[in-house]
Design an enzyme around this catalytic site. Structure first.
Site, PDB file in Angstrom:
ATOM      1  N   GLU A  58      50.448 -63.182  34.862  1.00 57.42           N
ATOM      2  CA  GLU A  58      50.180 -61.973  33.012  1.00 57.42           C
ATOM      3  C   GLU A  58      48.966 -61.015  33.745  1.00 57.42           C
ATOM      4  O   GLU A  58      47.796 -61.002  33.545  1.00 57.42           O
ATOM      5  CB  GLU A  58      49.823 -63.124  32.015  1.00 57.42           C
ATOM      6  CG  GLU A  58      51.255 -63.584  31.991  1.00 57.42           C
ATOM      7  CD  GLU A  58      50.450 -64.639  30.666  1.00 57.42           C
ATOM      8  OE1 GLU A  58      49.463 -64.767  30.666  1.00 57.42           O
ATOM      9  OE2 GLU A  58      51.930 -65.885  30.263  1.00 57.42           O
TER      10      GLU A  58
ATOM     11  N   TYR B 230      55.442 -67.547  24.012  1.00 54.89           N
ATOM     12  CA  TYR B 230      55.052 -68.714  23.911  1.00 54.89           C
ATOM     13  C   TYR B 230      55.188 -67.936  22.003  1.00 54.89           C
ATOM     14  O   TYR B 230      54.148 -67.807  20.619  1.00 54.89           O
ATOM     15  CB  TYR B 230      53.287 -68.923  23.630  1.00 54.89           C
ATOM     16  CG  TYR B 230      53.045 -69.226  25.416  1.00 54.89           C
ATOM     17  CD1 TYR B 230      53.514 -70.921  25.277  1.00 54.89           C
ATOM     18  CD2 TYR B 230      52.367 -68.713  25.701  1.00 54.89           C
ATOM     19  CE1 TYR B 230      53.850 -70.961  26.500  1.00 54.89           C
ATOM     20  CE2 TYR B 230      52.827 -69.363  27.262  1.00 54.89           C
ATOM     21  CZ  TYR B 230      53.251 -70.775  27.633  1.00 54.89           C
ATOM     22  OH  TYR B 230      52.971 -70.884  28.636  1.00 54.89           O
TER      23      TYR B 230
ATOM     24  N   GLU C 150      57.220 -69.100  31.368  1.00 53.84           N
ATOM     25  CA  GLU C 150      56.676 -69.843  31.147  1.00 53.84           C
ATOM     26  C   GLU C 150      57.309 -70.478  29.328  1.00 53.84           C
ATOM     27  O   GLU C 150      57.544 -68.566  29.183  1.00 53.84           O
ATOM     28  CB  GLU C 150      55.149 -69.523  30.919  1.00 53.84           C
ATOM     29  CG  GLU C 150      54.384 -69.580  31.870  1.00 53.84           C
ATOM     30  CD  GLU C 150      53.309 -69.418  32.337  1.00 53.84           C
ATOM     31  OE1 GLU C 150      52.450 -69.784  30.787  1.00 53.84           O
ATOM     32  OE2 GLU C 150      52.248 -68.809  33.154  1.00 53.84           O
TER      33      GLU C 150
ATOM     34  N   ASP D  54      43.348 -69.974  32.741  1.00 57.15           N
ATOM     35  CA  ASP D  54      43.371 -70.943  31.216  1.00 57.15           C
ATOM     36  C   ASP D  54      43.357 -72.309  32.460  1.00 57.15           C
ATOM     37  O   ASP D  54      44.532 -73.069  31.519  1.00 57.15           O
ATOM     38  CB  ASP D  54      44.924 -70.586  30.321  1.00 57.15           C
ATOM     39  CG  ASP D  54      44.559 -71.925  29.499  1.00 57.15           C
ATOM     40  OD1 ASP D  54      42.960 -72.711  29.155  1.00 57.15           O
ATOM     41  OD2 ASP D  54      45.492 -72.539  28.649  1.00 57.15           O
TER      42      ASP D  54
END
Length: 648
Positions: free
Chosen positions: A453, A506, A542, A209
């Site tokens: 990841e 997230y 994160e 991303d």
């Protein structure tokens, strides 16, 4: 107190048990070019001639040998600044999204003494270029390199001396195509339906991303050394009470006979220890330790290790001098703590990107200094080089200012099972060799991160990451190793091999979007699952939420600054519970907004920054600033001299 008997025994045990293993690095060095009495550096930043190979095959430049003549003779060229990404420099949308070979050229006047002195080596060094590079000098191929983000170089003395009457013409072809075997990986998809797509249409698919910026991103240099020279230096530091130890190894090239003088010098220019051996341990008293920012009243203390070489090759004698900054510090990990200099360290910092308007990933000193001022204003003591190695100059800044670094390789987006094959693994291991070779001496670097990841649920991932992690530990047994996983611990196959669990999650964003009340439950479950399974310290590597600068709503809704604030605060409540147990850090995603590929989930880039892409604070920046300064007082017990945020 360390008695002389204990000191001697400690030294012997340390040298016998640890020296060979700790200094087990690749054979050739990658010392950062530094000027000295024996070395000169010529920076080639500025305008280069540029041409993208827009032929259908993207191979016209090789077929017609563009490197054999001036680039302007092959067709139209543009001015292109180096360092910079080429994508955002022009108004051409095709160049912004260009995939394939791009050609750069610059003519350089080389000092006459470099050419006339046969005892001088001239080296061409590229700080980084994305992702595959081929380099010619005066039409002669001198090197090629696979992978972005890390430097490569070639000695060009012989090529230059073949014809001293003409300027040095440097041609660099750079290809940003990503395949299943590159780091990061990607695929090229050709779309051939003539009712939907023009002839030759293809897209570069990626699983990360951030924007696939391309070009020559860091400085290009010419530098000199004597013919016999210091090729590499490796240092490993330790201390006992007030006694410091610098274990060192010096590698020399092109010398049959050598006389070495290795001197450790403090900030006041006093010699504290010296040796005439190519490897050994420098022992000295009244050691000044390298401490992180906000952990000591005198953080980031650096010594200088000066290596003075006198060498002969049978015909001539040579003298070389190289100085390496050295910070004395140790790193250790327990089941619940991260220790720097035997004291608990809590990471409260950021994730970053090398990313900014116009320049893309291009190296830029004003931007770097601004970012460091903002990090210190925040009270951040650390960051992760997400998701690739950053410029060497940035790590040098961290060394000087006490900012702790988790140094990450470009292993992001490994999602396809074909990227776990032997060719991919071999390249990954080579990249780790390059990364450790470049960054092994930085005191600010406390941990290696080998991936972000990955698809760790796939069966090949177990062997793959066991191999990468074991290899990295062999290269450098002095630092812990991690890779960044996501919150679904049940799928992970590699966590058993790492030293620290780093988790990205997230909640209330990608999962249960809009429902912030789920964060305490899901985050608590995440932590308890990971620690219960592996009994290793955890970093929340994160977390965050997108916020469009200036967009407000009360009650908070997604993409507003208020929603970003409440997500952060909900995470912080759980962090405060877990850091009393096994949580050793929290790194916000992200320091600043950054560019991504176009897509329906991104509005001109990723907006999870606490600063805008132009480095202006959102409301979340002040939430984080208050928290980080409170954490610094609580966990580091900082004294009154840091009552107010420090700046550079």
């Amino acid at each position: 107190m360390l008695t002389q008997g204990r000191l001697t025994a400690f030294r012997l045990i340390w040298v016998c048990l640890g020296l060979r293993e700790v200094l087990c690095t690749v054979n050739t060095g990658m010392l950062f070019p530094r000027e000295s009495a024996s070395r000169e550096v010529k920076e080639l930043s500025g305008l280069w001639r540029f041409r993208a190979d827009t032929s259908p095959s993207r191979n016209q430049g090789f077929e017609k040998s563009w490197y054999k003549s001036r680039l302007a003779e092959t067709g139209p060229v543009l001015d292109m600044p180096v360092p910079s990404s080429f994508n955002d420099i022009t108004q051409d949308p095709k160049l912004r999204d260009f995939i394939g070979w791009a050609w750069y050229e610059k003519e350089v006047v080389v000092p006459a003494r470099w050419l006339t002195d046969e005892g001088t080596r001239v080296v061409l060094r590229v700080g980084s270029a994305h992702y595959y590079s081929v380099v010619w000098v005066n039409g002669v191929k001198v090197t090629e390199h696979e992978g972005g983000h890390l430097p490569f170089e070639a000695e060009i003395s012989g090529v230059l001396r073949d014809d001293t009457t003409r300027p040095c013409r440097i041609t660099i072809a750079v290809n940003n195509t990503l395949t299943l075997e590159t780091l990061p990986p990607g695929t090229i998809q050709h779309l051939t339906d003539p009712t939907k797509y023009p002839d030759g249409f293809f897209v570069q698919n990626i699983n990360f991303d951030f924007f696939n910026y391309a070009g020559i991103h860091r400085p290009v240099l010419l530098y000199t050394t004597p013919k016999a020279y210091v090729d590499d230096i490796t240092v490993v530091t330790d201390f006992v009470d007030s006694t410091g130890f610098v274990k060192y190894k010096v590698a020399v090239q092109n010398a049959a006979e050598t006389i070495l003088k290795v001197t450790l010098i403090d900030k006041d220019a006093h010699t504290v220890a010296s040796s005439s051996e190519p490897f050994g341990v420098l022992i000295f008293t009244d050691v000044k330790l390298w401490w992180p920012y906000l952990m000591h009243e005198n953080p980031a203390y650096l010594y200088s290790l000066e290596v003075h070489l006198m060498a002969a090759d049978g015909r001539s004698t040579y003298e070389d001098v190289y100085s390496l900054p050295v910070g004395i510090r140790t790193v250790n990990v327990t089941s619940t703590q991260f220790l720097i200099n035997s004291k608990p360290f809590y990471f409260h910092g950021v994730n970053k990107h090398e990313d900014a308007d116009i320049r893309g990933k291009g190296f830029d000193w004003p931007l770097i200094v601004k970012d460091f001022n903002l990090m210190k204003w925040l009270g951040a003591n650390s960051f992760r080089t997400s998701h690739y190695p950053y410029a060497e100059e940035i790590l040098q800044m961290c060394d000087r200012h006490g900012i702790v670094v988790i140094d990450e390789c470009p292993g992001v987006g490994i999602k396809d099972i074909r990227s776990f094959g032997n060719a991919s693994l071999a390249h990954h291991l080579f990249v780790m060799d390059e990364l450790v070779r470049r960054d092994k001496n930085h005191p600010s670097v406390v941990m290696w991160s080998v991936a972000n990841e990955p698809a760790s649920e796939m069966p090949p991932a177990d062997f793959y990451f066991k191999s990468v992690i074991t290899h990295t530990k062999t290269l450098d047994p002095t630092r812990p190793v991690t890779y960044i996983t996501d919150s679904n611990f049940a799928r992970d196959r590699g966590a058993r091999y790492v030293d620290v669990i780093c988790v990205n999650s997230y909640f209330s964003w990608y999962h249960d979007p809009g429902y912030v009340e789920v964060i305490p439950f899901q985050l608590n479950t995440q932590f308890e699952n990971w620690y219960g399974e592996y009994q290793k310290p955890i970093i929340q590597s994160e977390y965050g939420a997108d916020a469009v600068p200036g967009l407000h709503s009360d009650p908070p809704v997604m993409f507003t600054e208020e929603y970003q604030k409440i997500v952060l605060q909900s995470y912080h409540d759980v962090f405060d519970q877990k850091r009393k147990k096994y949580l050793i850090g929290e790194l916000i995603w992200n320091f600043a907004d950054f560019m991504t590929v176009q897509g329906i989930t991104r509005v001109v880039g990723n907006k999870k920054g606490i600063f805008s892409r132009q480095r202006q604070p959102k409301a979340a920046a002040f939430i984080l600033k208050d928290r980080y300064w409170r954490l610094a007082n609580e966990t580091m017990k900082i004294p009154p001299w840091t009552k107010y945020p420090c700046v550079l």
